[in-house]
Design a protein around this motif. Structure first.
Motif, PDB file in Angstrom:
ATOM      1  N   ILE A   7      31.592  46.727  41.598  1.00  0.00           N
ATOM      2  CA  ILE A   7      32.687  45.663  41.939  1.00  0.00           C
ATOM      3  C   ILE A   7      32.560  44.980  43.056  1.00  0.00           C
ATOM      4  CG2 ILE A   7      35.128  45.550  42.145  1.00  0.00           C
ATOM      5  CD1 ILE A   7      35.232  48.444  41.037  1.00  0.00           C
ATOM      6  N   SER A  33      40.309  42.647  38.175  1.00  0.00           N
ATOM      7  CA  SER A  33      41.156  42.325  39.328  1.00  0.00           C
ATOM      8  C   SER A  33      41.631  43.693  39.777  1.00  0.00           C
ATOM      9  CB  SER A  33      42.579  41.437  38.849  1.00  0.00           C
ATOM     10  OG  SER A  33      43.107  42.121  37.971  1.00  0.00           O
ATOM     11  N   GLY A  34      41.749  43.641  41.243  1.00  0.00           N
ATOM     12  CA  GLY A  34      41.923  45.037  41.893  1.00  0.00           C
ATOM     13  C   GLY A  34      43.278  45.202  41.652  1.00  0.00           C
ATOM     14  N   GLY A  35      43.712  46.611  41.592  1.00  0.00           N
ATOM     15  CA  GLY A  35      44.952  47.232  41.330  1.00  0.00           C
ATOM     16  C   GLY A  35      45.889  47.257  42.734  1.00  0.00           C
ATOM     17  N   PHE A  36      45.390  46.930  44.031  1.00  0.00           N
ATOM     18  CA  PHE A  36      45.895  47.049  45.188  1.00  0.00           C
ATOM     19  C   PHE A  36      46.366  45.502  45.386  1.00  0.00           C
ATOM     20  CE2 PHE A  36      46.194  47.176  49.974  1.00  0.00           C
ATOM     21  CZ  PHE A  36      47.287  48.211  49.883  1.00  0.00           C
ATOM     22  N   LEU A  37      45.127  44.721  45.737  1.00  0.00           N
ATOM     23  CA  LEU A  37      45.639  43.139  46.021  1.00  0.00           C
ATOM     24  C   LEU A  37      46.037  42.579  44.762  1.00  0.00           C
ATOM     25  CD1 LEU A  37      42.633  42.632  48.723  1.00  0.00           C
ATOM     26  CD2 LEU A  37      45.049  43.310  48.960  1.00  0.00           C
ATOM     27  N   MET A  38      45.713  42.943  43.678  1.00  0.00           N
ATOM     28  CA  MET A  38      46.143  42.113  42.418  1.00  0.00           C
ATOM     29  C   MET A  38      45.391  40.921  42.474  1.00  0.00           C
ATOM     30  SD  MET A  38      48.077  44.231  40.790  1.00  0.00           S
ATOM     31  CE  MET A  38      49.222  45.526  40.791  1.00  0.00           C
ATOM     32  N   ASN A  41      38.274  39.884  41.097  1.00  0.00           N
ATOM     33  CA  ASN A  41      37.037  40.189  41.686  1.00  0.00           C
ATOM     34  C   ASN A  41      36.178  40.422  40.367  1.00  0.00           C
ATOM     35  OD1 ASN A  41      37.882  42.980  40.675  1.00  0.00           O
ATOM     36  ND2 ASN A  41      38.287  43.623  42.587  1.00  0.00           N
ATOM     37  N   THR A  95      31.667  48.102  45.730  1.00  0.00           N
ATOM     38  CA  THR A  95      32.269  49.319  45.410  1.00  0.00           C
ATOM     39  C   THR A  95      31.511  49.540  44.171  1.00  0.00           C
ATOM     40  OG1 THR A  95      34.366  48.984  46.201  1.00  0.00           O
ATOM     41  CG2 THR A  95      33.962  50.835  44.676  1.00  0.00           C
ATOM     42  N   PHE A  97      29.723  52.542  41.265  1.00  0.00           N
ATOM     43  CA  PHE A  97      29.462  53.687  40.675  1.00  0.00           C
ATOM     44  C   PHE A  97      28.164  53.638  40.110  1.00  0.00           C
ATOM     45  CE2 PHE A  97      34.194  52.379  40.788  1.00  0.00           C
ATOM     46  CZ  PHE A  97      34.826  53.726  41.481  1.00  0.00           C
TER      47      PHE A  97
HETATM   48  P1  2BA Z   1      37.688  48.161  48.633  1.00  0.00           P
HETATM   49  O1  2BA Z   1      37.977  49.678  48.910  1.00  0.00           O
HETATM   50  O2  2BA Z   1      36.404  47.587  48.977  1.00  0.00           O
HETATM   51  O3  2BA Z   1      37.915  47.818  46.925  1.00  0.00           O
HETATM   52  C1  2BA Z   1      37.612  46.547  46.495  1.00  0.00           C
HETATM   53  C2  2BA Z   1      38.048  46.587  44.954  1.00  0.00           C
HETATM   54  O4  2BA Z   1      36.986  47.599  44.349  1.00  0.00           O
HETATM   55  C3  2BA Z   1      39.433  47.065  44.871  1.00  0.00           C
HETATM   56  O5  2BA Z   1      40.288  46.021  44.840  1.00  0.00           O
HETATM   57  C4  2BA Z   1      39.076  47.685  43.419  1.00  0.00           C
HETATM   58  O6  2BA Z   1      39.073  46.505  42.479  1.00  0.00           O
HETATM   59  C5  2BA Z   1      37.642  48.351  43.493  1.00  0.00           C
HETATM   60  N1  2BA Z   1      37.819  49.603  43.793  1.00  0.00           N
HETATM   61  C6  2BA Z   1      37.489  50.224  44.962  1.00  0.00           C
HETATM   62  N2  2BA Z   1      37.692  51.649  44.987  1.00  0.00           N
HETATM   63  C7  2BA Z   1      37.797  51.689  43.374  1.00  0.00           C
HETATM   64  C8  2BA Z   1      37.897  53.012  42.922  1.00  0.00           C
HETATM   65  N3  2BA Z   1      37.894  54.358  43.525  1.00  0.00           N
HETATM   66  N4  2BA Z   1      37.897  53.202  41.439  1.00  0.00           N
HETATM   67  C9  2BA Z   1      38.046  51.764  40.913  1.00  0.00           C
HETATM   68  N5  2BA Z   1      37.867  50.569  41.424  1.00  0.00           N
HETATM   69  C10 2BA Z   1      37.861  50.817  42.867  1.00  0.00           C
HETATM   70  P2  2BA Z   1      41.892  46.272  45.077  1.00  0.00           P
HETATM   71  O7  2BA Z   1      42.431  47.589  44.398  1.00  0.00           O
HETATM   72  O8  2BA Z   1      42.447  45.111  45.330  1.00  0.00           O
HETATM   73  O9  2BA Z   1      41.802  46.859  46.838  1.00  0.00           O
HETATM   74  C11 2BA Z   1      41.276  45.821  47.699  1.00  0.00           C
HETATM   75  C12 2BA Z   1      41.166  46.428  49.051  1.00  0.00           C
HETATM   76  O10 2BA Z   1      42.372  47.032  49.654  1.00  0.00           O
HETATM   77  C13 2BA Z   1      40.273  47.800  49.210  1.00  0.00           C
HETATM   78  O11 2BA Z   1      38.971  47.241  49.448  1.00  0.00           O
HETATM   79  C14 2BA Z   1      40.763  48.673  50.334  1.00  0.00           C
HETATM   80  O12 2BA Z   1      40.304  48.422  51.470  1.00  0.00           O
HETATM   81  C15 2BA Z   1      42.444  48.384  49.934  1.00  0.00           C
HETATM   82  N6  2BA Z   1      43.085  49.217  49.218  1.00  0.00           N
HETATM   83  C16 2BA Z   1      42.876  49.762  48.034  1.00  0.00           C
HETATM   84  N7  2BA Z   1      43.686  50.474  47.652  1.00  0.00           N
HETATM   85  C17 2BA Z   1      44.540  50.815  48.884  1.00  0.00           C
HETATM   86  C18 2BA Z   1      45.733  51.875  49.061  1.00  0.00           C
HETATM   87  N8  2BA Z   1      46.150  52.546  48.094  1.00  0.00           N
HETATM   88  N9  2BA Z   1      45.946  51.924  50.343  1.00  0.00           N
HETATM   89  C19 2BA Z   1      45.408  51.095  51.187  1.00  0.00           C
HETATM   90  N10 2BA Z   1      44.420  50.183  51.176  1.00  0.00           N
HETATM   91  C20 2BA Z   1      44.023  50.113  49.831  1.00  0.00           C
END
Ligand code: 2BA
Length: 107
Positions: A7, A33-38, A41, A95, A97
């Motif tokens: 990713i 699209s990421g679940g956190f920032l929506m 990607n 990221t 796998f």
């Molecule tokens: P990253 O950890 O670099 O993750 C970038 C993107 O990679 C994530 O986008 C998601 O699409 C994917 N990703 C990361 N880890 C994953 C996993 N274990 N399984 C599946 N997909 C995964 P987003 O979800 O939009 O997250 C963007 C950034 O926001 C993350 O960068 C991290 O720095 C932060 N983040 C994500 N979840 C968080 C949370 N629950 N609390 C705090 N910060 C969070």
């Protein structure tokens, strides 16, 4: 054989995919699209031999490593940041796998 799910940011995607192709990797690109920032990607799917994983990772290291960038405050405004001065933001990053593949067919 391994299945790699990588990713990466949309911004890094063209360069990463071109470099992977140049080095003989067959890839599939998904708009995700990421679940956190929506926000959007890119997820690259790649099936490859075990011994080529290292090369794949080296390409990601070179072309999608997390780095910082100084942007005008107006450019960061969309991310919820506002400052009278340019701000430093993190861009890129991957990221990854890597999974074992039991069976692989091309029909
Ligand atoms: P990253 O950890 O670099 O993750 C970038 C993107 O990679 C994530 O986008 C998601 O699409 C994917 N990703 C990361 N880890 C994953 C996993 N274990 N399984 C599946 N997909 C995964 P987003 O979800 O939009 O997250 C963007 C950034 O926001 C993350 O960068 C991290 O720095 C932060 N983040 C994500 N979840 C968080 C949370 N629950 N609390 C705090 N910060 C969070």
């Amino acid at each position: 054989m391994k299945l790699i799910l990588a990713i990466i940011s949309n911004e890094d995607s063209p360069q990463v995919q071109a470099e992977l192709a140049k080095n003989g990797f067959i890839t599939t690109k998904l708009a995700t699209s990421g679940g956190f920032l929506m926000s959007g990607n890119t997820t690259i799917i790649c099936g490859t031999e075990d011994e080529k994983v290292e090369k794949f990772m080296a390409i990601l290291e070179e072309h999608s490593k997390t780095r910082t960038q100084i942007v005008p405050s107006s450019a960061a405004y969309g991310a919820g940041l506002y400052s009278a001065f340019p701000v430093e933001v993190a861009v890129g990053g991957a990221t990854v796998f890597v999974m074992n593949v039991d069976q692989f067919y091309k029909i």
